[in-house]
Design an enzyme around this catalytic site. Structure first.
Site, mmCIF file in Angstrom:
data_model
loop_
_atom_site.group_PDB
_atom_site.id
_atom_site.type_symbol
_atom_site.label_atom_id
_atom_site.label_comp_id
_atom_site.label_asym_id
_atom_site.label_seq_id
_atom_site.Cartn_x
_atom_site.Cartn_y
_atom_site.Cartn_z
ATOM 1 N N LYS A 42 0.830 -1.300 -0.152
ATOM 2 C CA LYS A 42 -0.189 -0.127 -0.010
ATOM 3 C C LYS A 42 0.693 1.245 -0.235
ATOM 4 C CE LYS A 42 -3.005 -2.430 3.174
ATOM 5 N NZ LYS A 42 -3.384 -2.374 4.710
ATOM 6 N N ASP A 99 7.582 2.516 -2.895
ATOM 7 C CA ASP A 99 7.499 3.502 -1.846
ATOM 8 C C ASP A 99 9.083 3.847 -1.546
ATOM 9 O OD1 ASP A 99 7.840 0.971 -0.526
ATOM 10 O OD2 ASP A 99 6.122 1.618 1.060
ATOM 11 N N ASP A 102 14.841 -0.694 0.368
ATOM 12 C CA ASP A 102 15.614 -0.891 1.561
ATOM 13 C C ASP A 102 16.972 -2.058 1.329
ATOM 14 O OD1 ASP A 102 16.433 -0.744 4.271
ATOM 15 O OD2 ASP A 102 14.771 -2.267 4.787
ATOM 16 N N LYS A 130 17.318 3.608 0.837
ATOM 17 C CA LYS A 130 18.257 3.659 1.879
ATOM 18 C C LYS A 130 19.486 2.756 1.371
ATOM 19 C CE LYS A 130 15.128 2.430 5.285
ATOM 20 N NZ LYS A 130 14.708 1.581 6.344
ATOM 21 N N ASP A 158 3.979 3.145 6.472
ATOM 22 C CA ASP A 158 3.353 2.861 7.643
ATOM 23 C C ASP A 158 4.367 2.437 8.857
ATOM 24 O OD1 ASP A 158 3.464 0.437 6.742
ATOM 25 O OD2 ASP A 158 2.057 -0.436 8.041
ATOM 26 N N ARG A 164 0.439 6.533 7.688
ATOM 27 C CA ARG A 164 0.231 6.495 6.423
ATOM 28 C C ARG A 164 -0.098 7.882 6.033
ATOM 29 N NH1 ARG A 164 1.327 1.514 4.038
ATOM 30 N NH2 ARG A 164 0.369 -0.259 5.057
#
Ligand code: 5GP
Length: 178
Positions: A42, A99, A102, A130, A158, A164
Site C-alpha cells: 500500500k 515507496d 531498503d 536507503k 506505515d 500513512r
C-alpha cells in the site's frame, strides 16, 4: 501535526517538487509510448497518485500487493504475492512504482517476476532509497530521495498500519523501532 515528529526527513513541499521532476523525466523518456504504472500497495499509493497526475504521456495503472516475511521493521527477502496484476503486461512498457528500496530484495524479486511475463521494458521508480542497507544489486532508474538508515513513516509508509496519512516523511521515533 509536524510538531510531534522531531525528525522530519522530507518536507511536503520537497516531496511535491521532486514528484514533479520525476514525472517530467518519465514524460520525456516515454514520449510516444503508453507505459503501465504498477503501484506496489500500500506504501506507494499516494506517490503513484501524485506522480501520475503530473505525467503528460498517456499511461495506464495497475496494482500489485506483496508481502515480505519478517518483522514489522525488517524485511527477509522472501516475497509472496498477495494481489497480482489485472493486466497482461506482454509487450508493455512497465514502470514499477515503489515507496522505498531498503535491502532491494523486494524490487529484485519484482524485476524477476514481471520480467518473466515478457514485457517490452521494465523500469522502477522509488520515492525513497536507503543505499546503506542494500543486499541485492538492482538498478532503479527513477529515485526521489536518499534517506538514512532509519525506519521511515508518512506519505504512504506505515508503522503497523499507522502514520500513512502524514503529508511528510519522518523517522520513526527510536523507542518504537525494534
Ligand atoms: P526491501 O525488500 O527493499 O528490503 O524492502 C522493501 C519494502 O519494505 C518496502 O516496499 C517497504 O514496504 C518496506 N520498508 C523498507 N524500509 C522501510 C521503512 O523505513 N519504512 C517503512 N514504512 N517501510 C519500509
Amino acid at each position: 501535526m509536524t510538531k510531534e515528529f522531531d525528525e522530519v526527513l522530507v518536507r511536503e513541499e520537497e516531496i511535491r517538487a521532486r514528484v514533479s521532476e520525476l514525472a517530467a523525466e518519465i514524460s520525456r523518456d516515454y514520449e510516444g509510448r503508453n507505459p503501465l504504472l504498477v503501484c506496489i500497495l500500500k506504501g506507494a499509493v499516494f506517490f503513484m497518485a501524485d506522480l501520475v497526475r503530473e505525467i503528460s504521456v498517456p499511461c495506464e495503472l495497475d496494482f500489485m500487493a506483496v508481502a515480505s516475511y519478517g518483522s514489522a521493521t525488517d524485511s527477509s527477502g522472501v516475497v509472496r504475492i498477495l494481489k497480482d496484476l489485472d493486466a497482461n503486461i506482454e509487450g508493455r512498457d512497465v514502470i514499477i512504482i515503489e515507496d522505498i528500496i531498503d535491502t532491494g530484495l523486494t524490487l529484485s524479486y519484482l524485476f524477476k517476476n514481471l520480467g518473466a511475463r515478457n514485457p517490452a521494458t521494465v523500469e522502477a521508480c522509488a520515492l525513497l532509497t536507503k543505499p546503506s542497507r542494500r543486499k541485492a544489486d538492482i538498478s532503479c532508474k527513477y529515485v526521489g530521495f536518499e534517506v538514512p538508515d532509519r525506519f521511515v513513516i508518512g506519505y504512504g509508509l506505515d508503522y503497523r498500519e499507522d502514520y500513512r496519512n502524514l503529508r511528510f516523511i519522518a523517522a520513526l521515533p527510536e523507542e518504537k523501532d525494534e
